[in-house]
Design a protein around this motif. Structure first.
Motif, PDB file in Angstrom:
ATOM      1  N   THR A   1       0.820  -1.208   0.000  1.00 31.36           N
ATOM      2  CA  THR A   1       0.000   0.000   0.000  1.00 31.36           C
ATOM      3  C   THR A   1       0.855   1.258   0.000  1.00 31.36           C
ATOM      4  OG1 THR A   1      -1.733  -1.170   1.219  1.00 31.36           O
ATOM      5  CG2 THR A   1      -1.818   1.241   1.222  1.00 31.36           C
TER       6      THR A   1
ATOM      7  N   THR B   1       2.546   1.748  -3.322  1.00 28.88           N
ATOM      8  CA  THR B   1       1.599   2.226  -4.327  1.00 28.88           C
ATOM      9  C   THR B   1       1.303   3.707  -4.154  1.00 28.88           C
ATOM     10  OG1 THR B   1       0.580   0.023  -4.406  1.00 28.88           O
ATOM     11  CG2 THR B   1      -0.687   1.863  -5.307  1.00 28.88           C
ATOM     12  N   LEU B   2       1.167   4.143  -2.916  1.00 27.40           N
ATOM     13  CA  LEU B   2       0.852   5.547  -2.644  1.00 27.40           C
ATOM     14  C   LEU B   2       2.005   6.475  -3.001  1.00 27.40           C
ATOM     15  CD1 LEU B   2      -1.007   5.342   0.791  1.00 27.40           C
ATOM     16  CD2 LEU B   2      -1.997   5.953  -1.409  1.00 27.40           C
ATOM     17  N   TYR B   3       3.241   6.042  -2.681  1.00 27.47           N
ATOM     18  CA  TYR B   3       4.394   6.934  -2.823  1.00 27.47           C
ATOM     19  C   TYR B   3       5.208   6.683  -4.090  1.00 27.47           C
ATOM     20  CZ  TYR B   3       3.630   8.566   1.939  1.00 27.47           C
ATOM     21  OH  TYR B   3       3.089   9.134   3.062  1.00 27.47           O
TER      22      TYR B   3
ATOM     23  N   ASN C   1       3.860   7.364  -9.792  1.00 27.71           N
ATOM     24  CA  ASN C   1       2.509   7.575 -10.320  1.00 27.71           C
ATOM     25  C   ASN C   1       1.438   7.353  -9.255  1.00 27.71           C
ATOM     26  OD1 ASN C   1       2.941   4.862 -10.020  1.00 27.71           O
ATOM     27  ND2 ASN C   1       2.071   4.263 -12.002  1.00 27.71           N
ATOM     28  N   GLY C   2       1.839   7.303  -7.991  1.00 32.97           N
ATOM     29  CA  GLY C   2       0.884   7.080  -6.909  1.00 32.97           C
ATOM     30  C   GLY C   2       0.147   8.336  -6.521  1.00 32.97           C
ATOM     31  N   TRP C   3      -0.841   8.174  -5.641  1.00 28.40           N
ATOM     32  CA  TRP C   3      -1.669   9.301  -5.232  1.00 28.40           C
ATOM     33  C   TRP C   3      -0.859  10.404  -4.569  1.00 28.40           C
ATOM     34  CZ3 TRP C   3      -6.467   6.482  -2.671  1.00 28.40           C
ATOM     35  CH2 TRP C   3      -7.186   5.823  -3.694  1.00 28.40           C
ATOM     36  N   ILE C   4       0.149  10.041  -3.796  1.00 29.75           N
ATOM     37  CA  ILE C   4       0.974  11.037  -3.114  1.00 29.75           C
ATOM     38  C   ILE C   4       2.277  11.272  -3.867  1.00 29.75           C
ATOM     39  CG2 ILE C   4       2.157  11.604  -0.948  1.00 29.75           C
ATOM     40  CD1 ILE C   4       0.123   9.891   0.514  1.00 29.75           C
TER      41      ILE C   4
ATOM     42  N   ARG D   1       3.007  11.252  -6.978  1.00 28.16           N
ATOM     43  CA  ARG D   1       2.929  12.065  -8.190  1.00 28.16           C
ATOM     44  C   ARG D   1       3.069  13.554  -7.893  1.00 28.16           C
ATOM     45  NH1 ARG D   1      -3.039  11.019 -10.424  1.00 28.16           N
ATOM     46  NH2 ARG D   1      -2.360   8.876  -9.966  1.00 28.16           N
ATOM     47  N   TYR D   2       2.773  13.959  -6.652  1.00 29.43           N
ATOM     48  CA  TYR D   2       2.926  15.367  -6.267  1.00 29.43           C
ATOM     49  C   TYR D   2       4.282  15.639  -5.626  1.00 29.43           C
ATOM     50  CZ  TYR D   2      -2.133  15.278  -6.964  1.00 29.43           C
ATOM     51  OH  TYR D   2      -3.380  15.120  -7.506  1.00 29.43           O
TER      52      TYR D   2
END
Length: 280
Positions: free
Chosen positions: A114, A117-119, A122-125, A127-128
């Motif tokens: 998890t 995937t987040l970090y 291209n993850g939710w976090i 990508r920023y």
């Protein structure tokens, strides 16, 4: 009446101590002794060559450095989290309180996947963060994130009962005497929380040092860069190098024991100073 008063629910000291020693011997001492005994198959030169190898030293630096950093982060934010959960009512408080225990219930492999995937880029976090030059997944920073995630509950759950026992009247009395909020925290609240904070820090550190499942998925596992010692031990076991794996395990055991001994010594000194202050 005297006979009834002398009875205890638990067995007497000798029987209880005997069971305690037997249980600790079977669960803790015997496996550790077997590990140390297995490492004696190596000569002193072979043991030193394995323990001081470039890859082994790099993995030890990453393992203990990331574990200490994660435990210190949890010590800071664990105090804040525990304080908010104890002292402030807010909507969804029970839900937030349950979230603290999530790392206990979540399988470590699931947590690692998890977080990766987040970090990821291209993850939710991730990508920023990556456009800002902050790469988390597959770097040592990702190891710190994983170890912080699994260690937070130890600090929060250790501090909560202590904060609940601190009477709000102490803060009111300090404010009445002219203390600022920072002075109240530093001189009234923090000394009362410090023993429990050290205990939570020790538990989080111990948990982080031996963590494996949540780290390997986010670390990248690159030798000399993001490889932890538990992974190196598993790699040696997969190569049937049991003696080499136990040698690294013994090194980890010694370093962990020294760190825990230092923290326990600090706790003992704090406890003695508080007793001396109370007597004075």
């Amino acid at each position: 009446m005297s006979v009834a008063a002398a009875r205890h629910v638990l067995p007497g000291f000798r029987l209880g101590m005997g069971y305690t020693i037997l249980y600790l011997s079977l669960i803790v001492l015997l496996p550790l002794a077997a590990m140390v005994f297995k490492s004696t198959e190596l000569t002193a030169a072979q043991f030193w060559a394995i323990a001081s190898g470039e890859r082994a030293l790099a993995s030890l630096r990453i393992t203990f450095g990331a574990s200490l950093l994660a435990a210190m982060i949890n010590a800071v934010f664990g105090v804040l989290t525990a304080w908010v959960l104890v002292r402030y009512p807010f909507p969804g408080k029970r839900f937030v309180d349950a979230l603290v225990d999530l790392p206990f219930a979540l399988p470590t492999a699931v947590a690692g996947i998890t977080l990766a995937t987040l970090y990821a880029g291209n993850g939710w976090i991730g990508r920023y963060l990556e456009p800002l030059g902050v790469k988390v997944a597959f770097t040592p920073l990702g190891i710190v994130v994983a170890l912080t995630f699994i260690g937070l509950p130890f600090v929060v759950r250790t501090l909560q009962p202590v904060i609940e026992d601190i009477e709000p009247e102490l803060e009111e009395a300090a404010a009445t005497l002219g203390a600022t909020r920072w002075q109240t925290f530093a001189r009234v609240l923090f000394p009362a929380m410090l023993p429990a904070l050290l205990t939570g820090f020790t538990l989080a550190l111990s948990r982080a040092i031996g963590e494996y499942g949540s780290v390997i998925f986010i670390a990248g596992n690159m030798p000399l860069i993001s490889e932890i010692t538990p992974l190196l031990i598993v790699s040696k076991l997969e190569q049937y190098d049991v003696a080499g794996a136990t040698a690294l395990a013994v090194v980890m055991l010694v370093i962990s024991f020294v760190l825990l001994l230092a923290v326990n010594g600090l706790q003992w000194r704090l406890a003695n100073s508080r007793r001396a202050g109370a007597r004075a």
